[in-house]
Enzyme design. Sequence first.
Site, mmCIF file in Angstrom:
data_model
loop_
_atom_site.group_PDB
_atom_site.id
_atom_site.type_symbol
_atom_site.label_atom_id
_atom_site.label_comp_id
_atom_site.label_asym_id
_atom_site.label_seq_id
_atom_site.Cartn_x
_atom_site.Cartn_y
_atom_site.Cartn_z
ATOM 1 N N GLU A 103 -5.484 -8.461 -1.051
ATOM 2 C CA GLU A 103 -6.168 -8.289 0.231
ATOM 3 C C GLU A 103 -7.628 -7.988 -0.031
ATOM 4 O OE1 GLU A 103 -4.683 -5.589 3.232
ATOM 5 O OE2 GLU A 103 -2.616 -5.966 2.634
ATOM 6 N N GLU B 79 0.820 -1.221 0.000
ATOM 7 C CA GLU B 79 0.000 0.000 0.000
ATOM 8 C C GLU B 79 0.853 1.270 0.000
ATOM 9 O OE1 GLU B 79 -2.802 -0.490 3.262
ATOM 10 O OE2 GLU B 79 -4.120 -1.662 1.969
HETATM 11 C C1 BG6 Z 1 -4.442 -3.089 4.864
HETATM 12 C C2 BG6 Z 1 -3.117 -3.522 5.391
HETATM 13 O O1 BG6 Z 1 -4.473 -1.719 4.887
HETATM 14 O O2 BG6 Z 1 -5.594 -3.415 5.564
HETATM 15 C C3 BG6 Z 1 -3.167 -4.645 6.413
HETATM 16 O O3 BG6 Z 1 -2.247 -3.852 4.344
HETATM 17 C C4 BG6 Z 1 -4.366 -4.459 7.321
HETATM 18 O O4 BG6 Z 1 -1.950 -4.694 7.104
HETATM 19 C C5 BG6 Z 1 -5.624 -4.503 6.465
HETATM 20 O O5 BG6 Z 1 -4.435 -5.361 8.366
HETATM 21 C C6 BG6 Z 1 -6.923 -4.422 7.225
HETATM 22 O O6 BG6 Z 1 -6.929 -3.315 8.054
HETATM 23 P P1 BG6 Z 1 -7.157 -3.420 9.617
HETATM 24 O O7 BG6 Z 1 -6.786 -2.117 10.153
HETATM 25 O O8 BG6 Z 1 -8.598 -3.742 9.767
HETATM 26 O O9 BG6 Z 1 -6.288 -4.515 10.097
#
Ligand code: BG6
Length: 475
Positions: A372, A179
Amino acid sequence: MKMPKGFLWGGATAASQCEGAFTEGNRGITNTDLLPLGNDRMEIMTGRKVCMEIDESKHYPAHHAIDQYHKYKEDIRLLAEMGCRCYRFSISWGRIYPNGDDEEANEDGLKYYDALIEECLRYHIEPLVTITHFEIPLGLIKKYGGWKNRETVNFFLRYCKTLFERYQTKVKYWITFNEINTISILPFASAGIVFEEGEDTKQIQYLAMHHELTASAAATKLAHEIMPDCMVGCMLAAGEVYPYSCRPEDVWEAQVQNREAYGLIDVQVFGEYPSYLVKQMEREGIFLEVSEEDAEMLKSNTVDFVSFSYYASRVAASDDTSVEKASGNIFSSIKNPYLQKSEWGWQIDPLGLRITLNTLYDRYRKPMFIVENGLGAKDTVDPKDGKIHDSYRISYMREHIKAMEEAVNVDGVPLLGYTMWGCIDIPSASKGEMSKRYGVIYVDLDDHGNGSGKRIPKDSYDWYSRVIATDGEEL
Ligand code: BG6
């Protein structure tokens, strides 16, 4: 609908959120070790609060996380039994170069990743390695100022060279920075930036951005030299920004915000700064010295694929003062009245994934990779049967996978794979809370790290296993 043969179905994690064992194997402290659970966490991540030492009275989720460092065999076996074909994980820079500027790599750290990668390969799970997932050794921050400093590019390349030489026959897919577009929102978490009194914060952020982009291009060059068949990708925190209305001013604002995300990826894909970003820097009085050598490095070493995270779409208006905002996400957005939201306020928009995939492919014409996607939710273990009945997660994944299948089969977007986020429960990056669970595998730990650490497959595990086995035909 079905995904094409060889599609990389899998899961994703990050070192700081799953490994734990933060001082074992001569690992050095990194920025993520300084992010406590609680209100200070976001303050530190954004650089509003400076914290360079561990405070023993606080709980730091990264220190023990889910202890994958000791339990990787069990975790990989569970992923393999689900049918997982790809595991995206990150390497902790501090495990390989504990201070960042060490002359020699730390053999203990490398041995851990040797074993992890071997374990994946044993089950025919393709490793997808993120070289930096919100992590930089504290030594580089304290001594050099993190990515503010040009020197960090050289230390990063030394680290990359070690990884590429060591894993050249084992790892084909690499991502340089997780990111990368979060650098302006989370300067400390994303780039180890601590602002000094009186410093021009904008100038610093652009400089760090240029250093990361140059480092990414140089790493791509190195990777291609050492591993001619490898694929190196950039990684975007994505999510289409919709205009609040068809008022041209709102449409314009949405375009401006979309470009805020695309700017860095444009450089990684096209090899040069886009004109709108150059003009923006001029307007903001930013001076970025891009040497001929850097320009050439960026131009000749563009990425092989575009990967991204997708959790939600966003909404923008030219004047958002009187409209309700969505809460929760690090990216600000107006509330979209047509969408449901998660328990943490993240707006849920499966069609937005299809829209995002199409926009990105139209723009970049490179193979795409969803690295993701997922739902952060509270899960409970049913006292009757000791299981986790997470039908809400199944619905979320089903609708997003459907949208992905349409983007591929109906719209023709080439997609390498789908690695759902936090396949095994891990502490949340933004909140540090373990109770914000994304996994199809439950981990018995609470927000403070109490619990047995036992892994329990959830209902979504069986469901996802079927999805993978049928290449997405049975949803
Ligand atoms: C992304 C990141 O922004 O979102 C992860 O690459 C992160 O590291 C994921 O865990 C989900 O966000 P969060 O804050 O709910 O864990």
